[in-house]
Design a protein around this motif. Structure first.
Motif, short mmCIF file in Angstrom:
data_model
loop_
_atom_site.label_atom_id
_atom_site.label_comp_id
_atom_site.label_asym_id
_atom_site.label_seq_id
_atom_site.Cartn_x
_atom_site.Cartn_y
_atom_site.Cartn_z
N ASP A 40 1.00 -1.28 0.04
CA ASP A 40 0.04 -0.16 -0.02
C ASP A 40 0.67 1.26 0.05
O ASP A 40 0.46 2.39 0.72
CB ASP A 40 -0.90 0.10 1.36
CG ASP A 40 -2.03 -1.40 1.08
OD1 ASP A 40 -2.41 -1.51 0.14
OD2 ASP A 40 -2.38 -1.49 2.11
N GLY A 41 1.96 1.37 -0.68
CA GLY A 41 2.77 2.49 -1.04
C GLY A 41 3.88 2.48 0.27
O GLY A 41 4.60 3.65 0.30
N ASP A 42 3.74 1.67 1.12
CA ASP A 42 4.91 1.89 2.42
C ASP A 42 5.81 0.60 2.16
O ASP A 42 5.24 -0.49 1.99
CB ASP A 42 3.99 1.70 3.76
CG ASP A 42 3.07 2.86 3.90
OD1 ASP A 42 3.51 3.99 3.50
OD2 ASP A 42 2.09 2.89 4.51
N LEU A 43 7.16 0.79 2.57
CA LEU A 43 7.92 -0.18 2.37
C LEU A 43 8.12 -0.79 4.00
O LEU A 43 7.90 -0.04 5.07
CB LEU A 43 9.46 0.36 2.12
CG LEU A 43 9.59 0.69 0.95
CD1 LEU A 43 11.07 1.55 0.79
CD2 LEU A 43 9.90 -0.31 -0.12
N LYS A 44 8.02 -2.24 3.99
CA LYS A 44 7.76 -2.84 5.16
C LYS A 44 8.86 -4.30 5.34
O LYS A 44 9.34 -4.45 4.34
CB LYS A 44 6.59 -3.29 5.36
CG LYS A 44 5.49 -2.34 5.58
CD LYS A 44 3.91 -2.79 5.99
CE LYS A 44 2.91 -1.95 6.07
NZ LYS A 44 1.72 -2.32 6.57
N GLN A 53 4.68 -8.35 8.50
CA GLN A 53 5.12 -7.29 7.86
C GLN A 53 5.01 -5.79 8.83
O GLN A 53 3.84 -5.42 9.14
CB GLN A 53 4.23 -7.01 6.63
CG GLN A 53 4.45 -7.99 5.47
CD GLN A 53 3.50 -8.01 4.42
OE1 GLN A 53 2.72 -7.17 4.28
NE2 GLN A 53 3.76 -8.79 3.29
N LEU A 54 6.12 -5.11 8.83
CA LEU A 54 6.24 -4.12 9.98
C LEU A 54 6.76 -2.99 9.27
O LEU A 54 7.86 -2.92 8.51
CB LEU A 54 7.14 -4.43 11.01
CG LEU A 54 6.46 -5.64 11.95
CD1 LEU A 54 7.73 -6.38 12.73
CD2 LEU A 54 5.53 -5.45 12.79
N HIS A 55 6.36 -1.86 9.54
CA HIS A 55 6.78 -0.26 9.10
C HIS A 55 8.31 -0.18 9.50
O HIS A 55 8.58 -0.62 10.79
CB HIS A 55 6.04 0.71 9.64
CG HIS A 55 4.82 0.84 8.70
ND1 HIS A 55 4.62 1.72 7.85
CD2 HIS A 55 3.49 0.53 9.25
CE1 HIS A 55 3.40 1.52 7.40
NE2 HIS A 55 2.39 0.90 8.21
N THR A 56 9.20 0.32 8.94
CA THR A 56 10.47 0.54 9.31
C THR A 56 10.83 2.32 8.96
O THR A 56 11.88 2.69 9.20
CB THR A 56 11.51 -0.01 8.41
OG1 THR A 56 11.20 0.41 7.13
CG2 THR A 56 11.33 -1.36 8.50
#
Length: 74
Positions: A40-44, A53-56
């Motif tokens: 969804d447009g975020d690197l995880k 899958q976690l935000h960095t």
């Protein structure tokens, strides 16, 4: 002598720097896949053990907490 010739503005330099990947110095990265995934447009980061899958975006504290407390597969 003008300093604006041939130099970028601070805003454009910040924009360019945010696209450059940083060196992974934290040992927590040993528990995550080498490549980040785009969701969804975020690197995880993806946990090697459970696939979470976690935000960095804000650093590695969330990754560290996941390994220490939340990952049941370890």
């Amino acid at each position: 002598m003008s300093t604006s010739e041939g130099s970028e503005s601070v805003d454009s330099m910040d924009e360019n720097m945010s696209q450059v990947p940083h060196a992974r110095r934290s040992k927590v990265w040993e528990h995550y896949e080498v490549d980040l995934v785009l969701v969804d447009g975020d690197l995880k980061a993806v946990c090697k053990y459970c696939g979470a899958q976690l935000h960095t975006k804000f650093g590695t504290s969330r990754l560290r907490t996941h390994i220490a407390e939340a990952c049941r597969s370890i």
